[in-house]
Design a protein around this motif. Structure first.
Motif, short mmCIF file in Angstrom:
data_model
loop_
_atom_site.label_atom_id
_atom_site.label_comp_id
_atom_site.label_asym_id
_atom_site.label_seq_id
_atom_site.Cartn_x
_atom_site.Cartn_y
_atom_site.Cartn_z
N LEU A 15 3.71 10.23 1.98
CA LEU A 15 4.53 11.40 2.36
C LEU A 15 4.24 11.89 2.85
O LEU A 15 4.22 12.53 3.94
CB LEU A 15 5.38 11.50 1.75
N GLN A 16 3.18 12.43 2.13
CA GLN A 16 2.71 13.88 2.36
C GLN A 16 1.82 14.10 3.37
O GLN A 16 1.44 15.14 3.85
CB GLN A 16 2.00 14.39 0.65
N LEU A 17 0.10 12.65 3.16
CA LEU A 17 -0.27 12.54 4.59
C LEU A 17 0.41 11.86 5.83
O LEU A 17 -0.11 12.83 6.75
CB LEU A 17 -1.04 11.20 3.92
N SER A 18 1.61 10.95 6.13
CA SER A 18 2.24 11.45 6.74
C SER A 18 2.84 12.82 7.13
O SER A 18 2.59 12.50 9.03
CB SER A 18 3.67 10.14 6.52
N GLU A 19 3.31 13.51 6.61
CA GLU A 19 3.88 14.53 7.05
C GLU A 19 2.73 15.57 8.17
O GLU A 19 2.62 15.76 9.14
CB GLU A 19 5.06 15.48 6.42
N ALA A 20 1.73 15.88 7.31
CA ALA A 20 0.46 16.23 7.47
C ALA A 20 -0.06 15.36 9.22
O ALA A 20 -0.13 15.96 9.73
CB ALA A 20 -0.55 15.93 6.64
N ASN A 21 -0.31 14.24 8.78
CA ASN A 21 -0.87 13.29 10.23
C ASN A 21 0.53 13.89 11.64
O ASN A 21 -0.79 13.86 12.46
CB ASN A 21 -1.13 12.54 10.11
N PHE A 34 0.63 -1.37 -0.03
CA PHE A 34 -0.16 0.13 -0.22
C PHE A 34 0.67 0.88 0.24
O PHE A 34 0.76 2.05 -0.62
CB PHE A 34 -0.94 -0.30 1.46
N TRP A 35 2.05 1.23 0.51
CA TRP A 35 2.93 2.19 0.95
C TRP A 35 3.53 2.53 -0.37
O TRP A 35 3.54 3.49 -0.89
CB TRP A 35 4.03 2.19 1.46
N GLU A 36 4.22 1.66 -1.35
CA GLU A 36 4.25 1.48 -2.08
C GLU A 36 3.53 2.38 -3.57
O GLU A 36 4.13 2.43 -4.19
CB GLU A 36 5.11 0.56 -2.56
N GLU A 37 2.25 2.22 -3.22
CA GLU A 37 1.49 1.94 -4.61
C GLU A 37 1.52 3.97 -5.03
O GLU A 37 1.52 4.10 -5.99
CB GLU A 37 -0.20 1.88 -4.10
N ASP A 38 1.75 4.47 -3.60
CA ASP A 38 1.65 6.62 -3.56
C ASP A 38 2.73 6.90 -2.87
O ASP A 38 1.97 7.39 -1.99
CB ASP A 38 0.35 6.33 -3.76
N ILE A 39 3.74 6.41 -2.63
CA ILE A 39 4.84 6.77 -1.46
C ILE A 39 4.68 8.36 -1.77
O ILE A 39 4.73 8.97 -0.67
CB ILE A 39 6.45 6.26 -2.38
N PRO A 40 5.20 9.11 -2.55
CA PRO A 40 4.87 10.68 -2.39
C PRO A 40 3.97 10.98 -1.76
O PRO A 40 3.79 11.66 -1.29
CB PRO A 40 5.40 11.15 -4.20
#
Length: 174
Positions: A144-150, A135-141
């Motif tokens: 990452l954007q979601l991770s940083e925001a969360n 799941f992570w590798e389907e859309d890493i960018p």
């Protein structure tokens, strides 16, 4: 933009940068070590596999070669790696205090598996299971954007107390 607006914008930026330097609790599993006792410096010497392929196994640390950072004990395979870590720990610690990067993208803190890793832009990221890596590798960018925001909202939450599913550490045990 007025001088007052510039002052407020500058203060907000400074607060953002300062708060990112303060990490929450590091994830520590039943081994008693951060990253399950694997050597965080050694990841940067391993050759990364392409997206979709298994990464090389992490290098176990030695229970007699340790350093404390962010309230957790990190183990290293060599004294040289320990010294390298102590010179710049922020460069080597996993992002999100060792929690699963995809879990953070989904808004929570779950453990990171030290054998499910990837280095992006000089930063170490962990994930919890092989399925999650997909799941992570389907859309890493995008993830990452979601991770940083969360992360801004959940960083101060307590570290996960869950074990890593189907994980047997070969790193040092207390």
């Amino acid at each position: 933009m007025t001088r007052f607006s510039l002052l407020i914008a500058g203060a907000a930026t400074a607060l953002t940068l300062a708060s990112s330097a303060w990490a929450g609790d590091q994830y520590v599993d039943p081994t008693g070590y951060a990253v399950s006792g694997y050597d965080v410096v050694s990841y940067f010497d391993l050759e990364q596999a392409p997206i979709g392929a298994d990464q090389p196994k992490a290098i176990p640390g030695d229970k007699d070669i340790t350093a404390t950072y962010n309230g957790a004990t990190f183990a290293f395979s060599t004294e040289e790696n320990r010294t390298t870590f102590l010179n710049d720990p922020e460069k080597y610690v996993p992002q999100y205090d060792g929690h699963c990067a995809y879990g953070v993208a989904q808004g929570g803190k779950v453990p990171g598996n030290p054998n499910l890793w990837r280095i992006l832009d000089g930063k170490l990221y962990l994930n919890i299971t092989r399925n999650v890596v997909g799941f992570w590798e389907e859309d890493i960018p995008g993830n990452l954007q979601l991770s940083e925001a969360n992360w801004v909202d959940i960083e101060a939450d307590a570290a996960s107390d869950r074990p890593i599913p189907q994980f047997q550490s070969s790193a040092p045990v207390n």
